[in-house]
Design a protein around this motif. Sequence first.
Motif, PDB file in Angstrom:
ATOM      1  N   ARG A  81       0.841  -1.196   0.000  1.00  0.00           N
ATOM      2  CA  ARG A  81       0.000   0.000   0.000  1.00  0.00           C
ATOM      3  C   ARG A  81       0.883   1.255   0.000  1.00  0.00           C
ATOM      4  O   ARG A  81       1.684   1.474   0.912  1.00  0.00           O
ATOM      5  CB  ARG A  81      -0.902  -0.005   1.238  1.00  0.00           C
ATOM      6  CG  ARG A  81      -1.867  -1.180   1.304  1.00  0.00           C
ATOM      7  CD  ARG A  81      -3.008  -1.002   0.332  1.00  0.00           C
ATOM      8  NE  ARG A  81      -3.766   0.184   0.672  1.00  0.00           N
ATOM      9  CZ  ARG A  81      -4.745   0.188   1.580  1.00  0.00           C
ATOM     10  NH1 ARG A  81      -5.074  -0.931   2.206  1.00  0.00           N
ATOM     11  NH2 ARG A  81      -5.396   1.307   1.842  1.00  0.00           N
ATOM     12  N   GLY A 146      -3.352  -4.692  -9.902  1.00  0.00           N
ATOM     13  CA  GLY A 146      -4.366  -3.673 -10.166  1.00  0.00           C
ATOM     14  C   GLY A 146      -5.401  -3.554  -9.074  1.00  0.00           C
ATOM     15  O   GLY A 146      -6.601  -3.403  -9.344  1.00  0.00           O
ATOM     16  N   THR A 147      -4.952  -3.604  -7.820  1.00  0.00           N
ATOM     17  CA  THR A 147      -5.885  -3.603  -6.695  1.00  0.00           C
ATOM     18  C   THR A 147      -6.230  -2.202  -6.192  1.00  0.00           C
ATOM     19  O   THR A 147      -7.153  -2.061  -5.381  1.00  0.00           O
ATOM     20  CB  THR A 147      -5.283  -4.398  -5.518  1.00  0.00           C
ATOM     21  OG1 THR A 147      -4.016  -3.825  -5.161  1.00  0.00           O
ATOM     22  CG2 THR A 147      -5.068  -5.861  -5.914  1.00  0.00           C
ATOM     23  N   GLU A 148      -5.505  -1.183  -6.652  1.00  0.00           N
ATOM     24  CA  GLU A 148      -5.706   0.158  -6.104  1.00  0.00           C
ATOM     25  C   GLU A 148      -7.129   0.663  -6.347  1.00  0.00           C
ATOM     26  O   GLU A 148      -7.774   1.222  -5.452  1.00  0.00           O
ATOM     27  CB  GLU A 148      -4.691   1.125  -6.713  1.00  0.00           C
ATOM     28  CG  GLU A 148      -3.260   0.867  -6.257  1.00  0.00           C
ATOM     29  CD  GLU A 148      -2.309   1.934  -6.764  1.00  0.00           C
ATOM     30  OE1 GLU A 148      -2.791   2.970  -7.259  1.00  0.00           O
ATOM     31  OE2 GLU A 148      -1.089   1.728  -6.676  1.00  0.00           O
ATOM     32  N   SER A 149      -7.633   0.457  -7.570  1.00  0.00           N
ATOM     33  CA  SER A 149      -8.992   0.925  -7.877  1.00  0.00           C
ATOM     34  C   SER A 149     -10.038   0.166  -7.063  1.00  0.00           C
ATOM     35  O   SER A 149     -11.033   0.746  -6.606  1.00  0.00           O
ATOM     36  CB  SER A 149      -9.279   0.771  -9.368  1.00  0.00           C
ATOM     37  OG  SER A 149      -9.130  -0.579  -9.766  1.00  0.00           O
ATOM     38  N   LEU A 150      -9.796  -1.150  -6.864  1.00  0.00           N
ATOM     39  CA  LEU A 150     -10.728  -1.942  -6.063  1.00  0.00           C
ATOM     40  C   LEU A 150     -10.726  -1.485  -4.610  1.00  0.00           C
ATOM     41  O   LEU A 150     -11.777  -1.412  -3.962  1.00  0.00           O
ATOM     42  CB  LEU A 150     -10.348  -3.428  -6.137  1.00  0.00           C
ATOM     43  CG  LEU A 150     -10.496  -4.110  -7.499  1.00  0.00           C
ATOM     44  CD1 LEU A 150      -9.950  -5.536  -7.434  1.00  0.00           C
ATOM     45  CD2 LEU A 150     -11.962  -4.139  -7.917  1.00  0.00           C
ATOM     46  N   GLU A 152      -9.938   1.526  -3.489  1.00  0.00           N
ATOM     47  CA  GLU A 152     -10.594   2.845  -3.415  1.00  0.00           C
ATOM     48  C   GLU A 152     -12.100   2.704  -3.457  1.00  0.00           C
ATOM     49  O   GLU A 152     -12.830   3.370  -2.707  1.00  0.00           O
ATOM     50  CB  GLU A 152     -10.102   3.721  -4.567  1.00  0.00           C
ATOM     51  CG  GLU A 152      -8.666   4.179  -4.439  1.00  0.00           C
ATOM     52  CD  GLU A 152      -8.439   5.036  -3.208  1.00  0.00           C
ATOM     53  OE1 GLU A 152      -9.365   5.782  -2.831  1.00  0.00           O
ATOM     54  OE2 GLU A 152      -7.354   4.938  -2.606  1.00  0.00           O
ATOM     55  N   ALA A 153     -12.595   1.829  -4.334  1.00  0.00           N
ATOM     56  CA  ALA A 153     -14.051   1.619  -4.428  1.00  0.00           C
ATOM     57  C   ALA A 153     -14.605   1.039  -3.134  1.00  0.00           C
ATOM     58  O   ALA A 153     -15.684   1.428  -2.665  1.00  0.00           O
ATOM     59  CB  ALA A 153     -14.360   0.698  -5.605  1.00  0.00           C
ATOM     60  N   LYS A 155     -13.327   1.402  -0.144  1.00  0.00           N
ATOM     61  CA  LYS A 155     -13.296   2.436   0.891  1.00  0.00           C
ATOM     62  C   LYS A 155     -14.482   3.383   0.775  1.00  0.00           C
ATOM     63  O   LYS A 155     -15.055   3.824   1.784  1.00  0.00           O
ATOM     64  CB  LYS A 155     -11.980   3.217   0.794  1.00  0.00           C
ATOM     65  CG  LYS A 155     -10.784   2.498   1.393  1.00  0.00           C
ATOM     66  CD  LYS A 155      -9.570   3.404   1.399  1.00  0.00           C
ATOM     67  CE  LYS A 155      -8.418   2.763   2.129  1.00  0.00           C
ATOM     68  NZ  LYS A 155      -7.225   3.649   2.164  1.00  0.00           N
TER      69      LYS A 155
END
Length: 375
Positions: A81, A146-150, A152-153, A155
């Motif tokens: 992270r 590619g987990t950053e977008s997941l 954020e969603a 959160k």
Amino acid sequence: TLSCVLPILLIYISSFTAERAITKNGFSFFPEEWSVTAYEMLFGQSLRQITTSYLNTIVLTVLGTVLSLLILTMYAFAISRKDFKLRQFLTFFAYFTMLFNGGMVSSYIVNSNVFGMRNTFWVLLLPSLCGAYNIIVLRTFFSSAGTESLIEAAKIDGASEFRIYGQIILPISKPALATIGLFTAIAYFSKWFEVLMYIDDRELWTIQYMLQRVMKDILRDFDLETGAWCGARGIRYTRYCDDMAFSGEFDPAEVSRLIAGKLWERGFLLNGEKTRAMSAGQRQTVTGLVVNERLNVPREYRRALRQELYFCRRFGVSAHLARTGAASEPEGCLRSLLGRVAYVLQIDPENREMLGYREWLLRELALLHSGERDS
């Protein structure tokens, strides 16, 4: 498929094949001579001991794999992270242990005297739970999945960190978990050296260590007879598994005839191709190691390894692979070199040159996993 079944079938048939037949003809689906000596030796041990050892191994493997994956994934998820403040420190904290190792003696002192784990089940379980290399592999996977977008969603929807970890990260990481879990399970299932070092209680033996003891005890009476014969003549005798060494003033032919006869009585053959008679002034090599003065690997092995490492470091791993025509990938080449360097350091742990090369190889592997280095 048939290609998977045949090797397993060969193992079972070989277990019923006489030792003399294997030595003479090699492994075969149609052995010349059948024998149940191996099973007589195995079940000559206590059935309770076999059951206990199997149970210890199964519990150790299952518990170790589950706990290891839990700790590794939580650690790797945290340092993957970018918004985690201690990310750099904890990454270096794990990576540092790949560069420097206290060695066997310090590990024994810490595990036995500091933590008091000697002769307990925990000494087999806890020290292997969190491997730095596995952390780096999982961190790289989490960062590139590619987990950053997941995240954020999740959160935005009000998910907590533990819910993100348990319901988003772990389900999409099944390939990495399966790979690391397989390696971890094999490592725990294969444990025997730790039992040899730390465990005296037979109730804590693993099946691998018990089998090592069975293999060692097969020639117990042979060792007693041979040791007594050699002792009466001032000859020093040692044996490790199937390697025997005799030192002193004696007739090599007489000793060879004696040993061959004793082995034949027990269903074994002396391997003439491996039998060597070495004089005092000759370089003496035992199981690939030079043992004359200071224990070391052969000079030719070190020279070839040093040349390979120098070429890779100066011109790059890809250039080295192109020069040699090897089909392996850069990562495979680096791992192979790291294993060979570790072998030299196991024999000569104070070899500064190899210590420097080990640090360089680990750094190159870390850069390769992070995507900062192509070769």
